[in-house]
Design a protein around this motif. Structure first.
Motif, PDB file in Angstrom:
ATOM      1  N   THR A  26       0.845  -1.245  -0.105  1.00  0.00           N
ATOM      2  CA  THR A  26      -0.113   0.145   0.028  1.00  0.00           C
ATOM      3  C   THR A  26       0.807   1.294  -0.123  1.00  0.00           C
ATOM      4  OG1 THR A  26      -0.099   0.271   2.386  1.00  0.00           O
ATOM      5  CG2 THR A  26      -1.713  -1.241   1.338  1.00  0.00           C
ATOM      6  N   ALA A  27       0.094   2.360  -0.167  1.00  0.00           N
ATOM      7  CA  ALA A  27       0.913   3.863  -0.141  1.00  0.00           C
ATOM      8  C   ALA A  27       1.271   3.897   1.346  1.00  0.00           C
ATOM      9  CB  ALA A  27      -0.043   4.879  -0.542  1.00  0.00           C
ATOM     10  N   ALA A  28       0.629   3.747   2.213  1.00  0.00           N
ATOM     11  CA  ALA A  28       1.019   3.546   3.719  1.00  0.00           C
ATOM     12  C   ALA A  28       2.212   2.846   3.945  1.00  0.00           C
ATOM     13  CB  ALA A  28      -0.287   3.307   4.710  1.00  0.00           C
ATOM     14  N   GLU A  29       2.296   1.725   3.551  1.00  0.00           N
ATOM     15  CA  GLU A  29       3.403   0.815   3.888  1.00  0.00           C
ATOM     16  C   GLU A  29       4.666   1.671   3.021  1.00  0.00           C
ATOM     17  OE1 GLU A  29       3.529  -3.773   4.276  1.00  0.00           O
ATOM     18  OE2 GLU A  29       3.972  -3.145   2.029  1.00  0.00           O
ATOM     19  N   SER A  30       4.391   2.126   1.931  1.00  0.00           N
ATOM     20  CA  SER A  30       5.654   2.687   1.053  1.00  0.00           C
ATOM     21  C   SER A  30       5.939   3.738   1.711  1.00  0.00           C
ATOM     22  CB  SER A  30       4.942   3.063  -0.443  1.00  0.00           C
ATOM     23  OG  SER A  30       4.428   2.016  -1.193  1.00  0.00           O
ATOM     24  N   TYR A  31       5.286   4.488   2.279  1.00  0.00           N
ATOM     25  CA  TYR A  31       5.784   5.893   2.971  1.00  0.00           C
ATOM     26  C   TYR A  31       6.729   5.304   4.151  1.00  0.00           C
ATOM     27  CZ  TYR A  31       6.144  10.269   5.288  1.00  0.00           C
ATOM     28  OH  TYR A  31       6.356  11.409   5.821  1.00  0.00           O
ATOM     29  N   LYS A  32       5.971   4.428   5.040  1.00  0.00           N
ATOM     30  CA  LYS A  32       6.978   3.697   6.248  1.00  0.00           C
ATOM     31  C   LYS A  32       8.200   3.257   5.713  1.00  0.00           C
ATOM     32  CE  LYS A  32       6.417   0.125   9.515  1.00  0.00           C
ATOM     33  NZ  LYS A  32       7.298  -0.754   8.846  1.00  0.00           N
ATOM     34  N   VAL A  33       8.152   2.500   4.637  1.00  0.00           N
ATOM     35  CA  VAL A  33       9.356   1.991   4.247  1.00  0.00           C
ATOM     36  C   VAL A  33      10.408   2.992   3.865  1.00  0.00           C
ATOM     37  CG1 VAL A  33      10.424   0.344   2.650  1.00  0.00           C
ATOM     38  CG2 VAL A  33       8.489  -0.236   3.826  1.00  0.00           C
ATOM     39  N   PHE A  34       9.974   4.082   2.913  1.00  0.00           N
ATOM     40  CA  PHE A  34      10.633   5.058   2.361  1.00  0.00           C
ATOM     41  C   PHE A  34      11.278   5.860   3.533  1.00  0.00           C
ATOM     42  CE2 PHE A  34      10.841   9.671   1.248  1.00  0.00           C
ATOM     43  CZ  PHE A  34      11.934   9.600   0.525  1.00  0.00           C
ATOM     44  N   THR A  35      10.735   6.170   4.623  1.00  0.00           N
ATOM     45  CA  THR A  35      11.313   7.078   5.749  1.00  0.00           C
ATOM     46  C   THR A  35      12.445   6.223   6.470  1.00  0.00           C
ATOM     47  OG1 THR A  35       9.501   6.386   7.162  1.00  0.00           O
ATOM     48  CG2 THR A  35       9.144   8.304   6.176  1.00  0.00           C
ATOM     49  N   GLU A  36      12.429   4.764   6.361  1.00  0.00           N
ATOM     50  CA  GLU A  36      13.276   4.040   6.968  1.00  0.00           C
ATOM     51  C   GLU A  36      14.456   3.864   6.149  1.00  0.00           C
ATOM     52  OE1 GLU A  36      12.123   0.781   9.269  1.00  0.00           O
ATOM     53  OE2 GLU A  36       9.885   1.424   9.273  1.00  0.00           O
ATOM     54  N   ILE A  37      14.391   3.565   4.939  1.00  0.00           N
ATOM     55  CA  ILE A  37      15.466   3.322   3.928  1.00  0.00           C
ATOM     56  C   ILE A  37      16.067   4.663   3.595  1.00  0.00           C
ATOM     57  CG2 ILE A  37      16.003   2.395   1.518  1.00  0.00           C
ATOM     58  CD1 ILE A  37      13.978   0.350   1.958  1.00  0.00           C
ATOM     59  N   SER A  38      15.421   5.628   3.391  1.00  0.00           N
ATOM     60  CA  SER A  38      16.019   7.085   2.794  1.00  0.00           C
ATOM     61  C   SER A  38      16.968   7.476   3.881  1.00  0.00           C
ATOM     62  CB  SER A  38      14.933   7.918   2.562  1.00  0.00           C
ATOM     63  OG  SER A  38      14.161   8.148   3.712  1.00  0.00           O
ATOM     64  N   GLU A  39      17.013   6.934   4.990  1.00  0.00           N
ATOM     65  CA  GLU A  39      18.044   7.479   6.087  1.00  0.00           C
ATOM     66  C   GLU A  39      19.428   6.771   5.704  1.00  0.00           C
ATOM     67  OE1 GLU A  39      16.770   6.716   9.910  1.00  0.00           O
ATOM     68  OE2 GLU A  39      14.968   8.215   9.789  1.00  0.00           O
ATOM     69  N   ASN A  40      19.334   5.789   4.846  1.00  0.00           N
ATOM     70  CA  ASN A  40      20.859   4.985   4.772  1.00  0.00           C
ATOM     71  C   ASN A  40      21.107   4.792   3.482  1.00  0.00           C
ATOM     72  OD1 ASN A  40      21.234   3.976   7.723  1.00  0.00           O
ATOM     73  ND2 ASN A  40      18.955   3.318   7.149  1.00  0.00           N
ATOM     74  N   LEU A  41      20.160   5.202   2.452  1.00  0.00           N
ATOM     75  CA  LEU A  41      20.302   5.020   0.753  1.00  0.00           C
ATOM     76  C   LEU A  41      19.517   6.021   0.054  1.00  0.00           C
ATOM     77  CD1 LEU A  41      21.580   2.497  -0.665  1.00  0.00           C
ATOM     78  CD2 LEU A  41      18.992   1.668  -0.793  1.00  0.00           C
ATOM     79  N   PRO A  42      19.931   6.547  -0.762  1.00  0.00           N
ATOM     80  CA  PRO A  42      19.466   7.183  -1.700  1.00  0.00           C
ATOM     81  C   PRO A  42      18.151   6.542  -2.554  1.00  0.00           C
ATOM     82  CG  PRO A  42      21.947   7.653  -2.189  1.00  0.00           C
ATOM     83  CD  PRO A  42      21.706   6.482  -1.052  1.00  0.00           C
ATOM     84  N   ILE A  43      17.150   6.927  -2.391  1.00  0.00           N
ATOM     85  CA  ILE A  43      15.887   6.437  -2.963  1.00  0.00           C
ATOM     86  C   ILE A  43      14.816   7.022  -2.948  1.00  0.00           C
ATOM     87  CG2 ILE A  43      14.860   5.154  -0.704  1.00  0.00           C
ATOM     88  CD1 ILE A  43      14.570   2.779  -2.356  1.00  0.00           C
ATOM     89  N   ARG A  44      13.970   6.991  -3.963  1.00  0.00           N
ATOM     90  CA  ARG A  44      12.768   7.906  -4.175  1.00  0.00           C
ATOM     91  C   ARG A  44      11.506   7.173  -3.780  1.00  0.00           C
ATOM     92  NH1 ARG A  44      11.943   8.737  -9.011  1.00  0.00           N
ATOM     93  NH2 ARG A  44      13.822   7.222  -9.660  1.00  0.00           N
ATOM     94  N   LEU A  45      10.588   7.768  -3.511  1.00  0.00           N
ATOM     95  CA  LEU A  45       9.233   7.423  -3.322  1.00  0.00           C
ATOM     96  C   LEU A  45       8.331   7.786  -4.305  1.00  0.00           C
ATOM     97  CD1 LEU A  45       7.092   6.268  -1.376  1.00  0.00           C
ATOM     98  CD2 LEU A  45       6.602   8.282  -0.451  1.00  0.00           C
ATOM     99  N   MET A  46       7.437   6.676  -5.088  1.00  0.00           N
ATOM    100  CA  MET A  46       6.715   6.991  -6.213  1.00  0.00           C
ATOM    101  C   MET A  46       5.113   6.884  -5.322  1.00  0.00           C
ATOM    102  SD  MET A  46       8.625   7.381  -8.620  1.00  0.00           S
ATOM    103  CE  MET A  46       8.160   6.952 -10.177  1.00  0.00           C
ATOM    104  N   GLU A  47       4.446   8.094  -5.597  1.00  0.00           N
ATOM    105  CA  GLU A  47       3.031   8.383  -5.295  1.00  0.00           C
ATOM    106  C   GLU A  47       2.029   8.244  -6.444  1.00  0.00           C
ATOM    107  OE1 GLU A  47       3.352  10.373  -1.104  1.00  0.00           O
ATOM    108  OE2 GLU A  47       4.721  11.690  -2.514  1.00  0.00           O
ATOM    109  N   LYS A  48       0.778   8.501  -6.163  1.00  0.00           N
ATOM    110  CA  LYS A  48      -0.181   8.545  -7.106  1.00  0.00           C
ATOM    111  C   LYS A  48      -0.077   9.749  -7.856  1.00  0.00           C
ATOM    112  CE  LYS A  48      -3.889  10.078  -4.036  1.00  0.00           C
ATOM    113  NZ  LYS A  48      -5.106   9.833  -3.208  1.00  0.00           N
TER     114      LYS A  48
END
Length: 757
Positions: free
Chosen positions: A676-698
């Motif tokens: 889900t989008a909610a899960e994506s945002y949660k994972v993004f906040t955790e991963i982005s602290e350690n790795l350059p990564i982008r979040l894709m939203e609607k």
């Protein structure tokens, strides 16, 4: 030297020769562009020098207008020529480095000589413009390459069927004018060429690979007779690619009759629009009109109303635990997706013809000028044989006349005199100029102030009445939402001559509660817009000749019926995969069903071979489906999918390490797919602290390379070098099986699953 080596030498020699001829053509066109560009510049520079401006009399004004129009048309013609030449040069520059990809030698029945037909992305003639050195892949004769092995063959032209014998079918891989591969082959495009294309990295934009079109895809591309073409294709079977190439074919086949403005594509989300944006320009064509169904509904509903989008609905269903309210909403979604609910609305509209129509008061400064009761009385005073849209038009005209009468009365009221005091200096100056222009100032008059006050009163009153009349012309006096809510009221049950489902009471109450909130739910969006259109008598899109709907399995029968009414002159191409139907209304038995057509007007083409993923990935994903045995994998080797079970606290660190490993391998597009989008945002906040990564939203409209995190439903239609599925144990319900399948089938080369269970 072997025959094969001699053939290669001859083919390489031809590539060099063709390349030089293409360059000569580019040089010639470039000179022409310079001249046309210079002409356009000169016309802009001397535009007003060549225009005779004379405004003395009507004849002079007409002559001036004609002179300006003539100059503007001349400039437009030069600019159009320049754009056309620029497009030709751009296409030829691509052709120069890879002039063609296929060759067939064909001897027409009754002829003694055979012709060597070289096939590329566009046609190219010799210097005398007499003989084709390269045939466009869309030309009738080029279908031989896609449809037949060496032997008896035929192709269809506008004049009839041409029969003969194909003595050779050859494929080329040409890069930078160098022949890197050459294969003589049978009916299917050779595995060597497909291996080369499919083995490359995924790109942020879909590529046109006309060299690898298969026979079934060619049937889709060249289909001209069917009013409804349904393409049921498994994940990675090339549905979307074939559809875009079908658009390019139609623009080529009906050039001069059909333009890109006569074609519309409904895509699944804004991100997908960006993903496919370069395909047609690569083939030398302008992009068709493109939108999403949600954008279209928002446009039809108007700014005043907020519609829930399908992704928000899906988020609710994926994140909400089962309860009475959840079950009621599921039943509501399922009913409102059916033709049965369309029939209920049609019956309700018949009832409104005689009673129940709701209006809004037309107000000025919080006071009613015309009440809703007066509007209702006037509406029902018209002959009931007149349709609702025509009666609304008559009512609209009556309202405007009434408002003009009220406007004259308001000018004399005290509040207008009070407002005059607050006007800007410019308003007074404009009033003075108007009086001067009308020569109403005279030496022997004493009412100049009264005349000025009259003009200023007009200014004040017009400022109030102009937006009111504008709202009236936009049907703002109709209480659409009130009437749609009224549909679910108890009073309507006995008066409507249609059967209601047993669950109507639950659906009715839930609908009223939802509609009284701040937005219209997605399940109500299409029925509401359909209802609104039927009242207004909205005009259909008669200029659209071909309508393409991607991910059509996610459209309900109601939505498809609505689109069929909106585009009455259009042939429809539906592209979908029932195994990827992720919405609650996606019923397998009626997916992609369009009523009102004869059987001979419809055609269904089924694509069962998946080209996107490696064989190990396809073999795994097909086991996720109950009837996945019919899916065929293209023979491309790769790594087996992996499943890693970890404790929850180790899940994010494990995924970070896997992304780093995939980057080291050279993968350019890596997707961490969450449910889900909610899960994506949660994972993004955790991963982005350690790795350059982008979040894709609607709301994301561009797709760039590099690691991304994306909700499962937004990844539809897109492919990635490598896919990581975040926490597979989240897909617990059987209804989520197709969502999980969709996520896994995005992977081209590597698929890695992570789970906490």
């Amino acid at each position: 030297m072997s025959n094969e080596q001699m053939d290669k030498q001859e083919e390489q020699k031809r590539i060099y020769t063709i390349g030089m001829e293409i360059q000569q053509k580019i040089d010639s066109l470039s000179q022409h562009v310079k001249k046309v560009s210079s002409d356009a510049f000169e016309i802009r520079k001397t535009f007003w020098d060549d225009v005779k401006v004379n405004m003395d009399g009507q004849d002079d004004i007409d002559e001036t207008f004609f002179s300006i129009k003539q100059q503007a048309e001349l400039l437009l013609e030069r600019e159009r020529s320049q754009n056309q030449l620029d497009r030709q040069i751009k296409t030829l520059n691509r052709l120069k480095h890879s002039p063609y990809f296929g060759r067939v030698d064909f001897k027409e029945m009754g002829e003694s000589l055979q012709e060597s037909i070289y096939i590329g992305i566009t046609s190219f003639l010799d210097k005398e413009n007499e003989n084709f050195l390269i045939y466009d892949w869309r030309a009738p004769i080029s279908s031989l390459y896609y449809d037949y092995p060496p032997g008896e063959a035929r192709y269809t032209t506008p004049e009839g069927i041409i029969e003969g014998e194909m003595t050779l079918k050859r494929q080329f891989i040409i890069r930078n004018s160098e022949l890197q591969g050459m294969f003589d082959t049978g009916v299917t495009i050779g595995d060597q060429m497909l291996q080369e294309v499919l083995g490359n990295s995924a790109n942020t934009q879909m590529k046109s690979i006309v060299a690898t079109i298969q026979k079934e895809q060619n049937q889709i591309i060249r289909n001209e007779k069917s009013k409804l073409l349904i393409v049921q294709g498994v994940a990675g079977s090339g549905k979307t690619s074939a559809a875009l190439q079908r658009i390019a074919y139609l623009l080529y086949r009906y050039r001069g009759i059909l333009s890109s403005q006569n074609i519309m594509l409904f895509s699944p989300n804004p991100l997908f629009n960006s993903y496919v944006a370069t395909v047609l320009p690569e083939l030398g064509e302008e992009n068709m009109q493109q939108t999403t169904f949600q954008e279209y509904l928002n446009h039809r509903a108007g700014r005043a109303l907020k519609l829930e989008d399908p992704f928000t609905q899906l988020e609710y269903l994926l994140n909400t635990k089962e309860s009475c309210e959840y079950e009621s909403r599921v039943r509501s979604i399922q009913l409102k997706s059916t033709i049965q609910f369309k029939d209920i609305i049609d019956s309700y509209l018949q009832l409104l013809s005689t009673e129940g129509f709701l209006f809004r008061d037309i107000k000025l400064r919080s006071k009613s000028l015309i009440t809703k009761e007066q509007l209702s009385e006037k509406f029902y005073s018209f002959d009931t044989n007149i349709s609702i849209p025509n009666r609304i038009q008559l009512l609209q005209e009556w309202i405007v006349k009434e408002l003009k009468k009220r406007k004259k009365l308001e000018k004399r009221k005290d509040w207008v005199k009070e407002e005059i005091q607050f006007l800007e200096k410019e308003d007074y100056a404009d009033a003075f100029k108007k009086l001067q222009g009308e020569k109403r100032f005279k030496d022997d008059t004493f009412d100049d102030f009264a005349q000025e006050e009259g003009i200023l009163s007009e200014v004040v009153v017009s400022r109030y009445f102009k937006p009111i009349i504008k709202r009236v012309r936009a049907f703002g006096f109709i209480h659409y939402l009130g009437m749609y809510i009224q549909l679910f009221g108890e009073k309507m049950l006995d008066k409507m001559n249609v059967p209601f489902p047993e669950s109507w009471d639950d659906i009715r109450q839930l609908s009223i509660d939802q509609l009284n909130s701040s937005e219209i739910s997605y399940e109500d969006a299409t029925p509401f817009v359909y209802f609104k259109d039927k009242i207004e008598g909205r005009k259909t899109h008669s200029s659209i000749r071909h309508l393409f709907i991607d991910e059509a399995q996610d459209y309900s029968p109601f939505q498809l019926a609505y689109l069929k009414q909106l585009f009455p002159n259009s042939k429809m191409t539906l592209l979908g995969d029932i195994n990827q139907g992720i919405y609650m209304h996606s019923h397998k038995e009626d997916a992609m069903a369009v009523n009102g057509l004869e059987e001979d007007e419809k055609e269904t083409i089924v694509l069962t071979r998946s080209y996107r993923s490696t064989r190990p990935i396809v073999e795994y994903t097909k086991t996720l489906l109950k009837d996945g045995h019919h899916i065929e994998a293209f023979n491309r080797d790769g790594e087996e999918p992996t499943l890693t079970v970890v404790k929850e606290e180790h899940l994010i660190p494990s995924i970070i390490e896997k992304v780093k490993e995939l980057k080291r391998k050279g993968h350019e597009t890596i997707a961490v797919i969450c449910k889900t989008a909610a899960e994506s945002y949660k994972v993004f906040t955790e991963i982005s602290e350690n790795l350059p990564i982008r979040l894709m939203e609607k709301g994301t409209v561009t797709f760039e390379s590099g690691p991304i995190i994306i909700p499962s439903y937004l990844a539809k239609g897109i492919e990635f070098d490598a896919v990581i599925i975040y926490n597979t144990s989240a897909y617990g319900k059987d209804s989520e099986r197709r969502l999980f399948y969709t996520a896994c089938t995005r992977a081209m080369h590597e698929l890695h699953l992570y789970s906490t269970e």
